[in-house]
Design a protein around this motif. Sequence first.
Motif, PDB file in Angstrom:
ATOM      1  N   ARG A 128       0.841  -1.194   0.000  1.00  0.00           N
ATOM      2  CA  ARG A 128       0.000   0.000   0.000  1.00  0.00           C
ATOM      3  C   ARG A 128       0.878   1.247   0.000  1.00  0.00           C
ATOM      4  N   THR A 129       0.486   2.229  -0.784  1.00  0.00           N
ATOM      5  CA  THR A 129       1.259   3.463  -0.908  1.00  0.00           C
ATOM      6  C   THR A 129       0.888   4.443   0.195  1.00  0.00           C
ATOM      7  N   PHE A 130       1.874   5.162   0.702  1.00  0.00           N
ATOM      8  CA  PHE A 130       1.642   6.171   1.734  1.00  0.00           C
ATOM      9  C   PHE A 130       2.594   7.336   1.529  1.00  0.00           C
ATOM     10  N   SER A 131       2.282   8.441   2.181  1.00  0.00           N
ATOM     11  CA  SER A 131       3.113   9.651   2.126  1.00  0.00           C
ATOM     12  C   SER A 131       3.548  10.039   3.524  1.00  0.00           C
ATOM     13  N   ILE A 132       4.646  10.773   3.590  1.00  0.00           N
ATOM     14  CA  ILE A 132       5.115  11.335   4.863  1.00  0.00           C
ATOM     15  C   ILE A 132       5.323  12.825   4.655  1.00  0.00           C
ATOM     16  N   TRP A 133       4.698  13.610   5.516  1.00  0.00           N
ATOM     17  CA  TRP A 133       4.888  15.062   5.506  1.00  0.00           C
ATOM     18  C   TRP A 133       5.589  15.459   6.793  1.00  0.00           C
ATOM     19  N   ARG A 134       6.482  16.437   6.700  1.00  0.00           N
ATOM     20  CA  ARG A 134       7.082  17.050   7.899  1.00  0.00           C
ATOM     21  C   ARG A 134       6.375  18.388   8.076  1.00  0.00           C
ATOM     22  N   LEU A 135       5.777  18.581   9.242  1.00  0.00           N
ATOM     23  CA  LEU A 135       5.014  19.788   9.546  1.00  0.00           C
ATOM     24  C   LEU A 135       5.730  20.628  10.587  1.00  0.00           C
ATOM     25  N   ASN A 136       5.553  21.934  10.485  1.00  0.00           N
ATOM     26  CA  ASN A 136       6.170  22.867  11.429  1.00  0.00           C
ATOM     27  C   ASN A 136       5.227  24.047  11.613  1.00  0.00           C
ATOM     28  N   ASP A 137       5.300  24.701  12.769  1.00  0.00           N
ATOM     29  CA  ASP A 137       4.452  25.871  13.017  1.00  0.00           C
ATOM     30  C   ASP A 137       5.173  27.189  12.732  1.00  0.00           C
ATOM     31  N   LEU A 138       6.371  27.115  12.204  1.00  0.00           N
ATOM     32  CA  LEU A 138       7.211  28.265  11.845  1.00  0.00           C
ATOM     33  C   LEU A 138       7.623  29.099  13.053  1.00  0.00           C
ATOM     34  N   ARG A 139       7.410  28.574  14.242  1.00  0.00           N
ATOM     35  CA  ARG A 139       7.864  29.253  15.453  1.00  0.00           C
ATOM     36  C   ARG A 139       9.241  28.729  15.865  1.00  0.00           C
ATOM     37  N   ASP A 140       9.407  27.414  15.798  1.00  0.00           N
ATOM     38  CA  ASP A 140      10.672  26.764  16.123  1.00  0.00           C
ATOM     39  C   ASP A 140      10.977  25.797  14.986  1.00  0.00           C
ATOM     40  N   LEU A 141      11.853  26.184  14.085  1.00  0.00           N
ATOM     41  CA  LEU A 141      12.108  25.394  12.882  1.00  0.00           C
ATOM     42  C   LEU A 141      12.811  24.070  13.169  1.00  0.00           C
ATOM     43  N   ASN A 142      13.284  23.878  14.402  1.00  0.00           N
ATOM     44  CA  ASN A 142      13.908  22.609  14.773  1.00  0.00           C
ATOM     45  C   ASN A 142      12.892  21.580  15.256  1.00  0.00           C
ATOM     46  N   GLU A 143      11.675  22.013  15.544  1.00  0.00           N
ATOM     47  CA  GLU A 143      10.631  21.113  16.044  1.00  0.00           C
ATOM     48  C   GLU A 143       9.642  20.807  14.927  1.00  0.00           C
ATOM     49  N   CYS A 144       9.754  19.624  14.336  1.00  0.00           N
ATOM     50  CA  CYS A 144       8.834  19.196  13.284  1.00  0.00           C
ATOM     51  C   CYS A 144       8.078  17.961  13.755  1.00  0.00           C
ATOM     52  N   VAL A 145       6.929  17.775  13.162  1.00  0.00           N
ATOM     53  CA  VAL A 145       6.115  16.592  13.415  1.00  0.00           C
ATOM     54  C   VAL A 145       5.972  15.861  12.093  1.00  0.00           C
ATOM     55  N   SER A 146       6.186  14.552  12.110  1.00  0.00           N
ATOM     56  CA  SER A 146       5.989  13.740  10.908  1.00  0.00           C
ATOM     57  C   SER A 146       4.556  13.248  10.876  1.00  0.00           C
ATOM     58  N   LEU A 147       3.910  13.447   9.743  1.00  0.00           N
ATOM     59  CA  LEU A 147       2.536  13.004   9.547  1.00  0.00           C
ATOM     60  C   LEU A 147       2.536  11.960   8.440  1.00  0.00           C
ATOM     61  N   PHE A 148       2.044  10.769   8.748  1.00  0.00           N
ATOM     62  CA  PHE A 148       1.971   9.680   7.778  1.00  0.00           C
ATOM     63  C   PHE A 148       0.548   9.626   7.230  1.00  0.00           C
ATOM     64  N   LEU A 149       0.425   9.624   5.914  1.00  0.00           N
ATOM     65  CA  LEU A 149      -0.880   9.588   5.263  1.00  0.00           C
ATOM     66  C   LEU A 149      -1.060   8.237   4.579  1.00  0.00           C
TER      67      LEU A 149
END
Length: 86
Positions: free
Chosen positions: A49-70
Motif C-alpha cells: 500500500r502506498t503512503f506519504s510522509i509530511w514534515r510539519l512545522n508551526d514556523l515558530r521553532d524550525l527545529n521542532e517538526c512533526v511527521s505526519l503519515f498519510l
Amino acid sequence: MDRKMANRKLIRLSQLRNKLATENLEEIDWVTFGVIVKKVTPQSSNNGRTFSIWRLNDLRDLNECVSLFLFGEVHKEHWKTDQGTV
C-alpha cells in the motif's frame, strides 16, 4: 474562525511534545496548525500500500517538526498537496 475555535485549545506544533508528556490530550478538545515544510516521495509499505510522509512545522521553532503519515483514502486525496500549504 472564532466560531470553529470556541471551546477548543490551540496547541502549537512546537509545544506538542511537551504537552503530550505533561497533559492528557485525549480529554481535551484541541487543535493545531502546521505548514508542510517537507514532503517525502510516496512510498510503498510491506503490504504494497502506498503512503506519504509530511514534515510539519508551526514556523515558530524550525527545529521542532512533526511527521505526519498519510495512508489509504487520506493519502489518495492529499498526496499532491504542495509543500508550503497550511
